[in-house]
Design an enzyme around this catalytic site. Structure first.
Site, PDB file in Angstrom:
ATOM      1  N   ARG A   1      70.625  85.540  47.484  1.00  0.00           N
ATOM      2  CA  ARG A   1      69.529  86.146  46.730  1.00  0.00           C
ATOM      3  C   ARG A   1      70.018  86.802  45.437  1.00  0.00           C
ATOM      4  NH1 ARG A   1      65.394  86.752  49.844  1.00  0.00           N
ATOM      5  NH2 ARG A   1      67.009  86.611  51.431  1.00  0.00           N
ATOM      6  N   THR A   2      71.004  87.675  45.569  1.00  0.00           N
ATOM      7  CA  THR A   2      71.489  88.369  44.371  1.00  0.00           C
ATOM      8  C   THR A   2      72.128  87.380  43.418  1.00  0.00           C
ATOM      9  OG1 THR A   2      71.831  90.334  45.726  1.00  0.00           O
ATOM     10  CG2 THR A   2      72.859  90.319  43.565  1.00  0.00           C
TER      11      THR A   2
ATOM     12  N   ARG B   1      80.388  90.798  43.010  1.00  0.00           N
ATOM     13  CA  ARG B   1      79.979  91.311  44.305  1.00  0.00           C
ATOM     14  C   ARG B   1      81.150  91.142  45.261  1.00  0.00           C
ATOM     15  NH1 ARG B   1      74.692  91.684  46.813  1.00  0.00           N
ATOM     16  NH2 ARG B   1      74.867  91.725  49.070  1.00  0.00           N
TER      17      ARG B   1
ATOM     18  N   LYS C   1      97.409  81.938  44.987  1.00  0.00           N
ATOM     19  CA  LYS C   1      98.762  81.941  44.427  1.00  0.00           C
ATOM     20  C   LYS C   1      99.307  83.348  44.292  1.00  0.00           C
ATOM     21  CE  LYS C   1      98.204  77.694  41.709  1.00  0.00           C
ATOM     22  NZ  LYS C   1      97.865  77.288  40.353  1.00  0.00           N
TER      23      LYS C   1
ATOM     24  N   HIS D   1      74.842  99.329  44.677  1.00  0.00           N
ATOM     25  CA  HIS D   1      74.174  98.080  44.322  1.00  0.00           C
ATOM     26  C   HIS D   1      73.128  98.439  43.264  1.00  0.00           C
ATOM     27  CE1 HIS D   1      72.719  94.127  44.430  1.00  0.00           C
ATOM     28  NE2 HIS D   1      72.182  94.065  45.624  1.00  0.00           N
TER      29      HIS D   1
END
Lengths: 328, 328, 328
Positions: free
Chosen positions: A57-58, A107, A86, A140
């Site tokens: 959704r985000t 996120r 790496k 958020h």
């Protein structure tokens, strides 16, 4: 405003401006010439969406907010498809992204990473803004913005958020959205909060302390039906059982913390029902058809709000407001 | 036409119009000013490509069809990178996608999902069109369209599909493409079908019943060499062994159902060879250089046909046809 | 120049032209009207990024180089999300990509694949250029280009690469970048190379033979501090331990092959430090703030160089050079 990492950066004038910009984007997008104007605002900008915590959704909301403004996007959604294998440090990865793009949206499953990325940017010669799209149980901020916008827009002809009684229901202990939204209420006048949760998931003391400090009245209850008739808005959240440490959510009876057809009868005719989505059983799908169900519009508002925010980060907000009369 | 879920929506006038539009897109794209005109047709539209069944070919074809018209795309190709992990219903996921975009293109491993998505859209205030890009063994309407287009285009100077003898070879039992294409033949006049398959994989009774109902003659055989000289087109398919329940394809001798250099000698000089790709051993790579090998052009036609379809969904087909004389 | 598969295609005039084009892209991109001009150069072109070997950096650099010029991109970064699971050959997959796009950028874990793709393209009616973005331990020509560009740009006011002493340090045996860069030095005059490596990872005989053949002097040493004051540039690489067959890198003491604050004191004031990134412990993060640390700019140069290369592949390099005076 350069980075958007923490809701603490928002004060009332900024919240009001962002709401105004969001309405502008949404309105301009309604006509084809307006939508073309928007895609021509930032066609030379490139954004990186770095989502090491999956969030459809985000992610989609951010990606399409970019596309609304013509911003081109690159993405990492799978942490394993990355040169971190790496052995690169987080800071080196972020600096690499910043070499190629003009904006990083990120996120992470753990808290604090967006703040680390922003601190890194502040120390290098060619910084780009960081938008925190969710960092662990922490912050958020763009979700908090879209929630504020949805409330303001829904109460547009009733004085906005000021003076409203807002219920919050569900897993208040771990729900990032209700925690952030509660904090932002200090910027509004005469708001009253009603926390509706089972004992084990009530709002945490830190938020209650903030509310007390700012003189925001709140009550706590487990009886939804008793308080429902007083509410102007009810913000429902799902049980965050993925954060269970000891399966603590499984023993709780959640049935009394649910909105169904029956509850609609108890709710004011001009009240609204919000939810950050995805939903579980706490809102019955039959509720969707009710005009007070605002959660799908709230979700779409997220895209418009994020586009508004990006327009401000790239300093085209004046062009946006000026265009409003051309396309409205 | 709003959703494109089922080949049943296509009648002859619509098939003819879509073929005409496909030729228009393909022709206009040939010059640089034409290609620019196309990318400027739908720059304000956003599409979601939701592919929970991996499919490189159909995904790329759809994504690039969008890009041809300037449509911006978001994608989910890995079902695990999705909020379905948080227990969201299929309907809520689709409604979420529809909040952010103007078109959903979807492909699922199981049948029926595109139809469910379309039904959901028809019940909400802000529906967006659904294009079915393959749902299980069920339907794959854009593949059927590109197959029809490839036939029509190849027989352009020979009266189109009407009156042609079309062979279909391989796994006719489970091949979605040959099943769909057979159904669509009822919209054409005097078509004759020749099914060439091993006994265990012959065309299913449901399709044969449709053909009989519409008076379309067909014959069934296992002897390719006998029928090859009669064919105007041969549509070859691969063994769908991924759908084997009991390893049933492993015991079958597929060698007699193969096109190689020898078979080219038996084929009419103006016949064509089609294949939905990816191919297995049923067409030898040496055949690729033969002018009758049409499968690579067929694949590219898929992109043009999908662009044509999207232009119609967004009602810019008249602008497209009008532009044809400017850029041809 | 059609494909870019092997550094052998570069001669001095082409290297000089690509460096000039890179500076043009970089300079034009600095102003908003210039950046808009660039995004309007190739909006009708579509590229495929086919990365079956994960590489965040090269992927993002290529993707954003495309976006700088308005090229639209499709990607495969997970080899499992591909129709190769249906048993398609590599050649058929590449031909499929070429059906939909105008350019294929590819990276594979094994050597030789980009060359195979280019050979296939040269045999079909509608070929598209192949850019090799790394094929095994083999070739990575765009990295070699950006390294050359970074050297040329850094020594812009000092006669360019000609006449410089360039150190290369670290895993010279397996480091693709230092091997390619060494080969390209034959196009410059009076260059001297200094290889600084532990015995087990010294430069391979094939490269040393090329250098001898072209009369390029080189020395080999394990004593960094002794040679550091002579160098105009030091190109540091990390231990490629992912290519260990027998854990051979674990026993080597790498501490003497490291750049830290102490080494900065031994380096000329106008020398530069390069690294292809990602880095391990061989360059301490404290070095980043030193003006001689060129690796972050080198990384960003990669995007500009790739955009320049793409502009040349699509023959818009003259428009680019002509625009330089409008936007500089």
């Amino acid at each position: 405003m350069f980075h958007v990492v923490d809701t603490a950066i928002f004060d009332r004038p900024l919240l009001d401006e962002l709401c105004q910009l969001t309405t502008a984007v949404r309105t301009i997008a309604k006509t084809e010439p307006g939508a073309r104007f928007l895609t021509d605002l930032l066609p030379t900008k490139r954004a990186m969406l770095y989502f090491t915590q999956p969030s459809t959704r985000t992610f989609l909301s951010m990606n399409n907010a970019c596309h609304v403004l013509g911003v081109r996007t690159s993405e990492i959604r799978d942490p394993e498809v990355s040169s971190e294998v790496k052995g690169e440090t987080f800071e080196d990865s972020i600096r690499t992204f910043s070499s190629y793009v003009d904006l990083i949206v990120m996120r992470t499953p753990e808290a604090g990473y967006a703040a680390r990325a922003a601190a890194l940017m502040d120390s290098i010669p060619r910084p780009v803004p960081i938008i925190n799209a969710g960092s662990g149980k922490d912050q958020h901020p763009t979700q908090a913005l879209l929630d504020v916008y949805t409330l303001e827009r829904s109460f547009e002809s009733a004085g906005g958020i000021d003076g409203k009684t807002i219920g919050m229901m569900g897993d208040l202990k771990r729900g990032r959205t209700v925690r952030s939204l509660s904090r932002l209420m200090r910027h509004y006048r005469d708001v009253r909060l009603v926390f509706i949760a089972p004992d084990a998931f009530e709002m945490e003391p830190d938020i209650k302390a903030v509310l007390s400090e700012h003189g925001i009245p709140f009550v706590e209850t487990a009886r939804l039906h008793e308080v429902l008739p007083q509410l102007d808005a009810i913000y429902v959240t799902r049980m965050q059982s993925e954060h269970d440490v000891d399966d603590e959510s499984s023993g709780v009876n959640l049935a009394p913390f649910t909105i169904g057809i029956h509850e609609l009868k108890l709710l004011k005719t001009d009240a609204i029902i919000m939810h950050p989505l995805p939903r579980g059983p706490e809102i019955h799908p039959d509720v969707d058809a009710d005009p007070r169900a605002m959660y799908w519009r709230q979700e779409r508002n997220g895209m418009w709000m994020r586009a508004a925010l990006i327009s401000k980060l790239f300093a085209v907000e004046d062009r946006l407001m000026a265009a409003l009369e051309d396309f409205a």
